[in-house]
Design a protein around this motif. Structure first.
Motif, mmCIF file in Angstrom:
data_model
loop_
_atom_site.group_PDB
_atom_site.id
_atom_site.type_symbol
_atom_site.label_atom_id
_atom_site.label_comp_id
_atom_site.label_asym_id
_atom_site.label_seq_id
_atom_site.Cartn_x
_atom_site.Cartn_y
_atom_site.Cartn_z
ATOM 1 N N PHE A 37 11.682 9.833 3.873
ATOM 2 C CA PHE A 37 10.303 9.539 3.532
ATOM 3 C C PHE A 37 10.099 8.033 3.565
ATOM 4 O O PHE A 37 10.897 7.274 3.047
ATOM 5 C CB PHE A 37 10.003 10.081 2.129
ATOM 6 C CG PHE A 37 8.673 9.672 1.606
ATOM 7 C CD1 PHE A 37 7.518 10.297 2.047
ATOM 8 C CD2 PHE A 37 8.555 8.660 0.679
ATOM 9 C CE1 PHE A 37 6.291 9.912 1.570
ATOM 10 C CE2 PHE A 37 7.328 8.285 0.188
ATOM 11 C CZ PHE A 37 6.189 8.913 0.642
ATOM 12 N N SER A 38 9.040 7.618 4.173
ATOM 13 C CA SER A 38 8.676 6.202 4.120
ATOM 14 C C SER A 38 7.205 6.113 3.717
ATOM 15 O O SER A 38 6.372 6.891 4.174
ATOM 16 C CB SER A 38 8.898 5.524 5.471
ATOM 17 O OG SER A 38 8.078 6.115 6.443
ATOM 18 N N GLN A 39 6.921 5.146 2.821
ATOM 19 C CA GLN A 39 5.558 4.989 2.344
ATOM 20 C C GLN A 39 4.685 4.368 3.419
ATOM 21 O O GLN A 39 5.152 3.579 4.245
ATOM 22 C CB GLN A 39 5.531 4.060 1.129
ATOM 23 C CG GLN A 39 5.790 4.753 -0.172
ATOM 24 C CD GLN A 39 5.564 3.806 -1.338
ATOM 25 O OE1 GLN A 39 5.753 2.618 -1.214
ATOM 26 N NE2 GLN A 39 5.170 4.356 -2.464
ATOM 27 N N LYS A 40 3.424 4.715 3.371
ATOM 28 C CA LYS A 40 2.471 4.122 4.279
ATOM 29 C C LYS A 40 2.262 2.671 3.838
ATOM 30 O O LYS A 40 1.981 2.391 2.673
ATOM 31 C CB LYS A 40 1.147 4.880 4.218
ATOM 32 C CG LYS A 40 0.102 4.336 5.132
ATOM 33 C CD LYS A 40 -1.199 5.112 4.988
ATOM 34 C CE LYS A 40 -2.284 4.459 5.806
ATOM 35 N NZ LYS A 40 -3.581 5.063 5.546
ATOM 36 N N GLU A 41 2.427 1.763 4.764
ATOM 37 C CA GLU A 41 2.314 0.345 4.440
ATOM 38 C C GLU A 41 0.848 -0.064 4.477
ATOM 39 O O GLU A 41 0.123 0.252 5.419
ATOM 40 C CB GLU A 41 3.121 -0.476 5.440
ATOM 41 C CG GLU A 41 3.286 -1.896 5.033
ATOM 42 C CD GLU A 41 4.258 -2.638 5.932
ATOM 43 O OE1 GLU A 41 4.230 -3.875 5.893
ATOM 44 O OE2 GLU A 41 5.016 -1.994 6.658
ATOM 45 N N GLN A 42 0.415 -0.755 3.423
ATOM 46 C CA GLN A 42 -0.958 -1.228 3.357
ATOM 47 C C GLN A 42 -0.964 -2.728 3.567
ATOM 48 O O GLN A 42 -0.087 -3.442 3.079
ATOM 49 C CB GLN A 42 -1.580 -0.908 2.006
ATOM 50 C CG GLN A 42 -1.927 0.549 1.835
ATOM 51 C CD GLN A 42 -2.697 0.762 0.555
ATOM 52 O OE1 GLN A 42 -2.312 0.271 -0.486
ATOM 53 N NE2 GLN A 42 -3.782 1.521 0.643
ATOM 54 N N GLU A 46 -6.506 -12.262 2.293
ATOM 55 C CA GLU A 46 -6.681 -13.344 1.329
ATOM 56 C C GLU A 46 -7.759 -12.981 0.304
ATOM 57 O O GLU A 46 -8.864 -12.585 0.662
ATOM 58 C CB GLU A 46 -7.097 -14.624 2.071
ATOM 59 C CG GLU A 46 -7.191 -15.844 1.208
ATOM 60 C CD GLU A 46 -5.849 -16.457 0.901
ATOM 61 O OE1 GLU A 46 -5.769 -17.160 -0.116
ATOM 62 O OE2 GLU A 46 -4.890 -16.238 1.650
ATOM 63 N N GLY A 47 -7.410 -13.076 -0.984
ATOM 64 C CA GLY A 47 -8.371 -12.817 -2.047
ATOM 65 C C GLY A 47 -8.425 -11.374 -2.525
ATOM 66 O O GLY A 47 -9.060 -11.087 -3.540
ATOM 67 N N ASP A 48 -7.789 -10.432 -1.817
ATOM 68 C CA ASP A 48 -7.774 -9.035 -2.259
ATOM 69 C C ASP A 48 -6.997 -8.923 -3.565
ATOM 70 O O ASP A 48 -6.019 -9.628 -3.789
ATOM 71 C CB ASP A 48 -7.106 -8.135 -1.217
ATOM 72 C CG ASP A 48 -7.972 -7.916 0.012
ATOM 73 O OD1 ASP A 48 -9.153 -8.308 -0.038
ATOM 74 O OD2 ASP A 48 -7.466 -7.361 0.997
ATOM 75 N N VAL A 49 -7.420 -8.025 -4.438
ATOM 76 C CA VAL A 49 -6.727 -7.759 -5.696
ATOM 77 C C VAL A 49 -6.419 -6.276 -5.742
ATOM 78 O O VAL A 49 -7.289 -5.447 -5.509
ATOM 79 C CB VAL A 49 -7.597 -8.163 -6.912
ATOM 80 C CG1 VAL A 49 -6.899 -7.833 -8.208
ATOM 81 C CG2 VAL A 49 -7.950 -9.647 -6.853
#
Length: 191
Positions: A37-42, A46-49
């Motif tokens: 299993f590998s997690q979906k990478e997000q 810049e500036g996202d929280v």
């Protein structure tokens, strides 16, 4: 022990591949592939929280950083490289101390105090500094007294390591009387 007994072990393909990798100096190479299993990478900008496992993250200047409750306090005590007043590099040994108090470098504070002396406001300036110090001591004292009053006194550990249980509490009226007398004394020191 004969040679037949030593080589009775069956070597698998991965054992041979591992040995080949070691001989060739490829110490971290894989010898088998696995499925899992590998997690979906997000991807964040810049500036996202965002929050992961109860921790809040953001990206500042291209670097992922953890947002903590103490960020404001850290920012308040962080000394910048350049003085906000004159723009020169703050490298004097007294710059850190004077920046905490005046938000200026040591040389700017000296210049400001020199101007105050010229204008005849030096005495007032010194009195304000002393009065602010006394006000801060009074605040600290009140907080200290409040903490001691609400502190539990169920048991204490003595010097010998014995646990002593004490019964009773502080007499709050006497503590209040003492606190008032100390604050009055400190207030009398003001000019």
């Amino acid at each position: 022990m004969s040679k037949d007994n030593v080589l009775k072990k069956d070597f698998q393909k991965r054992d041979v591949e591992r040995l080949r990798n070691l001989v060739q100096g490829k110490y971290g190479e894989k010898t088998r592939s696995s499925v899992g299993f590998s997690q979906k990478e997000q991807f964040y900008e810049e500036g996202d929280v965002w929050e992961i496992d109860g921790r809040t993250w953001t990206i500042k200047d291209g670097v992922r950083q953890n947002i903590t409750k103490l960020d404001k306090a850290k920012k308040a005590h962080a000394m910048p490289l350049l003085c906000p007043n004159c723009g020169k590099v703050m490298k004097h040994r007294n710059d850190k101390t004077f920046y905490k108090l005046h938000k200026k470098c040591f040389n700017c504070v000296i210049d400001m105090e020199h101007e105050l002396r010229k204008e005849g406001k030096w005495e007032e300036y010194q009195i304000n500094i002393k009065n602010n110090e006394i006000d801060n001591k009074i605040k600290e004292f009140k907080v200290w007294i409040k903490e001691r009053l609400h502190e539990g006194n169920d048991s204490f550990v003595s010097e010998d390591g014995d646990i002593e249980k004490w019964v009773g509490k502080l007499d709050e009226s006497k503590v209040e009387e003492y606190t008032t007398s100390v604050i009055e004394y400190l207030e009398s020191l003001k000019q």
